[in-house]
Design an enzyme around this catalytic site. Sequence first.
Site, mmCIF file in Angstrom:
data_model
loop_
_atom_site.group_PDB
_atom_site.id
_atom_site.type_symbol
_atom_site.label_atom_id
_atom_site.label_comp_id
_atom_site.label_asym_id
_atom_site.label_seq_id
_atom_site.Cartn_x
_atom_site.Cartn_y
_atom_site.Cartn_z
ATOM 1 N N HIS A 126 0.821 -1.213 0.000
ATOM 2 C CA HIS A 126 0.000 0.000 0.000
ATOM 3 C C HIS A 126 0.856 1.264 0.000
ATOM 4 C CE1 HIS A 126 -3.514 -2.427 1.982
ATOM 5 N NE2 HIS A 126 -3.167 -2.884 0.787
ATOM 6 N N HIS A 138 -9.163 -2.497 -5.266
ATOM 7 C CA HIS A 138 -8.085 -2.790 -4.322
ATOM 8 C C HIS A 138 -7.068 -3.755 -4.922
ATOM 9 C CE1 HIS A 138 -5.966 -2.920 -0.552
ATOM 10 N NE2 HIS A 138 -5.816 -4.212 -0.770
ATOM 11 N N ASP A 188 -3.096 -3.002 -5.167
ATOM 12 C CA ASP A 188 -2.021 -3.925 -4.793
ATOM 13 C C ASP A 188 -1.046 -4.135 -5.950
ATOM 14 O OD1 ASP A 188 -2.815 -4.363 -2.187
ATOM 15 O OD2 ASP A 188 -3.830 -6.260 -2.606
ATOM 16 N N HIS A 237 -0.365 -11.051 -5.261
ATOM 17 C CA HIS A 237 1.009 -10.606 -5.017
ATOM 18 C C HIS A 237 2.046 -11.556 -5.613
ATOM 19 C CE1 HIS A 237 -0.594 -7.591 -2.349
ATOM 20 N NE2 HIS A 237 -1.159 -8.496 -1.587
#
Length: 306
Positions: free
Chosen positions: A78, A235, A239, A262
């Site tokens: 973030h 969101h 990321d 991720h």
Amino acid sequence: MQRTVKSDLRFEGVGLHTGRAARMVVRPAAAGQGIRFRRTDVVRGDPLIPARWDAVEISPLCTRLVNAAGVSVSTVEHVMAALAGTGIHDALIEIDGPEVPILDGSAAPFVRALLACGARRLPAPVQALEILREVRVETEAGWAALAPAEGVEMAFHIDFPDAAIGRQDLTLDLGNGAFVRELCDARTFCRQQDVEAMRASGLALGGSFDNAVVVDGACVLSPGGLRRADEAVRHKMLDAVGDLALAGGPILGRYTGHRAGHALTNRLLRKLFATPGAVRGVTCDAARAARLPGIGADLAEMPAVA
């Protein structure tokens, strides 16, 4: 030109996964330093951790950086997204523990502070990474790709069984301050049925309705509901912006994520730099710089968030 923060910025909160209190300071840095973390609580070993793709250690549900001495910092995505989205290329981030504070679960508190502080120009041009041909990685669950594009573009698709999320798609050109307007306020989210499993695995120990959106079927359990109807896919894109910021410079190209996360984005960067002819470094002239996410970022355009 490269930019750093004008003055120190301080943040306090808890780590989403460790549940530990954390104090963090973003400090100005010289041109060419890039983004680095420094663990102020480490007295033995090297406390400096580079914010780079090749320092990522695969971990569930967050991005964790580890240096050669084994010193780590986690949940960096973030703050990295906020720095990229506001055009900060060089900074030293000092932190007194192993995890970045989660704050409200989005990048908005970081972005607000960065834009209010302002940036200082440094005596060196921005070095960007231009994608020359498509690179793709995939698993049984999803895939991610980088392809040539004129500017900085992103497309993302998610698909969850909970009706409160369901299928969501979004495509954005991230130039002209779009990260600040479109993505920075989107909060991390999870399914209620996964919370106990995460905590049993030592994760989400600092999670609460104050820093995450929790859904259960068609219901949004977090008070106040969603900030946007498609907050979940936004969101995921936030990321991805943070994870791509570990490339070592702004990426000029199009990122596409299909149920990506991720680990998959980091695998994509590793394949990119291992593929001859897929990427080249370029010095940004005015035309290239104008396409980067931080150009045009304006505090007045931040969404009104809780």
